[in-house]
Design a protein around this motif. Structure first.
Motif, mmCIF file in Angstrom:
data_model
loop_
_atom_site.group_PDB
_atom_site.id
_atom_site.type_symbol
_atom_site.label_atom_id
_atom_site.label_comp_id
_atom_site.label_asym_id
_atom_site.label_seq_id
_atom_site.Cartn_x
_atom_site.Cartn_y
_atom_site.Cartn_z
ATOM 1 N N ASP B 149 40.627 36.519 -12.736
ATOM 2 C CA ASP B 149 40.719 37.181 -11.420
ATOM 3 C C ASP B 149 39.394 37.071 -10.660
ATOM 4 N N ASP B 152 39.029 33.615 -9.337
ATOM 5 C CA ASP B 152 39.904 33.415 -8.168
ATOM 6 C C ASP B 152 39.280 34.058 -6.929
ATOM 7 N N GLU B 153 38.755 35.256 -7.136
ATOM 8 C CA GLU B 153 38.141 35.993 -6.021
ATOM 9 C C GLU B 153 36.980 35.196 -5.416
ATOM 10 N N LYS B 302 42.720 42.038 -16.370
ATOM 11 C CA LYS B 302 44.172 41.809 -16.251
ATOM 12 C C LYS B 302 44.567 40.381 -16.600
ATOM 13 N N ASN B 303 43.673 39.448 -16.295
ATOM 14 C CA ASN B 303 44.062 38.049 -16.413
ATOM 15 C C ASN B 303 42.893 37.254 -16.991
#
Lengths: 296, 445
Positions: B149, B152-153, B302-303
């Protein structure tokens, strides 16, 4: 004059304590004195050798002993004066006739004493961490974040503040001392024109000097034996640049981390001798400043 | 008649007790590594019962000792001359505390023709390199844990999942790791550490941290395997100095690695920085899955997935942690203890209860399935862990040193110094450590 019969029964009733003392205190002490003359290693017991006073000689030149003594003395100089003045201040506050809700305050000031040392250390770690309330306050007033337990220069003040949580007992003793000072002394002093400050210095402090002395001796010995908080905070290590390597932590490491039980026994005896000397010096000076109404 | 029956029963009882006494008792000391937790004990008990039922010659007696006291208790037992026969599972570092107390298993391995054909050759070599060597049992390869995450951010591609692959068309090395870790380190205004107006005093997310592996040997071995001692001579492997410098600069100059105070803080997970969800890349071993919360447990990451370690000078080193069983030199029944050891290492439920990755390749898929089920619906690329086994560190970063316990203390103090004090000259500090270690090595009888 005790009769033989009485002496027999006296000794019989004392025998559980005498046996316990011989087996669990005197015995291990003598054994550790013997260990201090050997190179006894817990993990290599088959190689133990008598080495005379070599451990004692090593103790006098070991840089870690010097460092740990320095840390312990530094802590003593920080914590003993603050650990006496702060509870005395609280006791004076609680003794004041102008204070409302004394029982509540007494309970509140004493309450942290009830927290076990291990839990207190963990709570203080959270309070002092970079995002903790103490740093939030310091940030709020523009001082900025301090690495209390990671900056070797701040370790002593931080540990001293942690120690203040445990002043409840000293405060209660000081308070009981203040409460036992006869009121007539203050009344006479007031008639003679003494103000509150003079009464405190000339009457309260001398009259409770035995209580102060008692707490001083305990604080000094307690500082020499300081261990748990430093051990927990630094996970058995000596902290940044050994700034929290207290004497007892160094002793523990020698005995139970490095397994050098012979040398650790020497360190234990070294501390015993040091405590004896310091306590004797304190008792020697006490004649000059401790007042016993009924004589010694 | 009743008297006769009672007499017969008594005779039988005495006979059976006498035959039971003939059994050789093997005392199994559990707790120096994993195994003594209350929830692990039922599985162990079952294995022990099964073994004892199958035997008329050996009786296995487990002794559970709390991990925190296990070291002291074992030392006390050695001192009292009452040593257990079998100890384990225990890691290399845990075993090194009791150097010279372990039996060299090589003659027994030969005698019993222990089959190691189902163990990765590199792992066999790794175990053989230990002194004294052990039998491969549980292994924990190392790699990067990445918080996808946060990548990705930041709009960054994920690091490679295959050894030899490039990252953004360039070599996947420590310069590349530094580069992306800085971009993934963010202050409270959203600036990253590669920007000129980045506020290093108010960092809310870090790029990189070697999770639970911050000892100087661990940090150093990422740049190449080495050891602090050559015989009784202290040395600093040359590649370790740039490794320490990289780590040190990451903390104090480039600010993408949290300092001691930060990584211990509540906001960054109290040591468990990756699990706080505020760390983009954590370097650790497979055992770290112990401490990485799943989504159903409210995990903040989370990921996530795995990625390979970066190379140094074109060479990969993915250090390995390894557990095994050990037999004490002082055991009076060494051969029987060895037979028990062979039995224990073939019990899959023990590996499961220890959360241990089997060295035996036949048992590995089942273990990985259990691990994958734990983190479903995430699909973790466990192949990264398997591939890391080809790049293990020989000699091990956990290998014993002369006067080991004292040397290790000095080494740990060195880490703390790096993590708490800015402005150090790493070359000088390394030389100071070398001299200090030499002094400690010289103390050894």
């Amino acid at each position: 004059m005790l009769k033989n019969h009485d002496r027999f029964w006296g000794l019989l009733f004392l025998s559980p304590w005498i046996l316990g003392f011989l087996l669990f205190t005197a015995g291990p002490m003598v054994t550790s004195l013997w260990f201090s003359l050997t190179d006894y290693n817990l993990a290599k017991p088959e190689q133990v050798q008598f080495i005379g006073l070599a451990n004692w000689g090593h103790m006098l030149t070991d840089p870690l002993v010097g460092q740990s003594l320095l840390v312990t003395l530094k802590f003593l100089l920080w914590s003993v004066p603050i650990g006496l003045v702060f509870p005395l201040g609280l006791a004076v506050l609680l003794h004041s006739e102008h204070l409302m809700g004394k029982a509540l305050f007494r309970t509140l000031f004493y309450a942290p004493q009830m927290i076990p040392g291990v839990a207190a250390a963990l709570i203080y770690t959270a309070m002092f961490n970079p995002q903790g309330p103490i740093n939030a306050f310091l940030n709020g007033i523009g001082i900025g974040t301090l690495d209390w337990f990671s900056d070797s220069r701040l370790v002593m003040p931080a540990l001293t503040i942690v120690g203040l949580a445990g002043v409840g007992n000293t405060m209660i003793l000081m308070l009981s001392g203040l409460q036992s000072v006869p009121r007539e002394l203050y009344e006479s002093a007031t008639i003679d024109g003494a103000n509150g400050w003079i009464s405190f210095w000339r009457i309260s402090v001398p009259m409770i000097s035995p209580v102060i002395f008692y707490n001083l001796v305990l604080s000094v010995i307690g500082s020499f034996q300081y261990f748990t908080t430093a051990y927990l905070l630094y996970e058995g290590q000596g902290g940044p640049e050994n700034s929290a390597l207290f004497y007892m932590l160094n002793l523990y490491k020698e005995g139970f981390v490095f397994f050098n039980m012979g040398y650790a026994s020497t360190l234990a005896w070294g501390m015993f001798v040091l405590c004896m000397v310091v306590t004797a010096v304190l008792f020697g000076t006490s004649k000059r400043w401790v007042y016993y109404a009924g004589g010694e | 008649m009743k008297t006769l029956n009672a007499g017969l029963l008594l005779t039988l009882a005495l006979f059976s007790s006498a035959s039971a006494q003939k059994k050789v008792q093997i005392h199994w000391y559990i707790g120096l590594g994993t195994g003594s937790d209350a929830q692990q004990q039922p599985a162990t008990r079952k294995v022990v019962e099964r073994f004892n039922k199958s035997q008329n010659r050996i009786e296995l007696v487990p002794e559970y000792v709390n991990y925190n006291n296990a070291r002291d208790q074992l030392a006390t037992r050695i001192a009292a001359g009452n040593v257990p026969d079998l100890v384990g599972p225990v890691g290399i570092l845990g075993a090194a505390s009791f150097q010279e107390q372990w039996l060299d298993l090589q003659p027994l391995i030969k005698k019993y023709k222990v089959d190691l054909s189902h163990v990765n050759k590199k792992v066999v070599d790794f175990y053989k390199s230990q002194d004294p060597n052990g039998i491969p049992y549980a292994i924990y390869p190392s790699f990067l844990f990445i918080n996808k995450d946060l990548f990705d951010e930041a709009g960054l591609p994920y690091p490679p999942q295959k050894y030899g692959e490039k990252y953004q068309s360039k070599a996947w090395d420590f310069a590349a790791l530094r580069n992306i870790a800085m971009q993934l380190t963010v202050d409270k205004e959203g600036m990253d550490a590669s920007m000129s107006d980045f506020d290093s005093k108010n960092i809310v997310q870090y790029g990189y941290f070697p999770q639970y592996t911050i000892e100087p040997q661990s940090l150093g071995s990422m740049f190449g395997a080495g050891i602090f001692a050559k015989g009784k001579t202290a040395q600093i492997p040359p590649q370790w100095i740039p490794a320490w410098q990289w780590f040190y600069d990451g903390m104090w100059k480039d600010h993408f690695i949290p300092t001691d105070a930060v990584q211990k803080s509540d906001a960054f997970g109290k040591d468990n920085v990756f699990n706080s969800g505020k760390l983009a890349i954590g370097y650790s071993h497979l055992w770290y899955t112990c401490c990485l919360d799943t989504a159903k447990d409210g995990g903040k990451v989370k990921n996530w997935d795995l990625a390979v370690v970066p190379a140094y000078n074109g060479k990969y080193t993915a250090k390995l942690n390894a557990d095994t069983f050990r037999i004490m030199k002082g055991s009076r029944h060494k051969e029987e203890a060895f037979q028990v050891m062979l039995y224990l290492r073939e019990q899959p439920e023990l590996l499961e209860t220890y959360g241990a990755f089997p060295a035996d390749t036949r048992l590995q898929p089942k273990f990985l399935k259990i691990l994958q089920d734990k983190y479903t619906p995430l699909k973790i690329n466990w192949q990264v862990a398997m591939d890391s086994l080809n790049y293990v560190d020989i000699p091990s970063h956990e290998a014993g040193l002369p006067n080991h316990n004292k040397a290790l203390d000095a080494v740990n103090a060195f880490t703390l110094k790096l993590m708490t004090k800015s402005g150090l000259n790493i070359k000088q500090e390394a030389e100071t450590l070398r001299k200090q270690l030499q002094g400690i090595f010289n103390e050894k009888k």
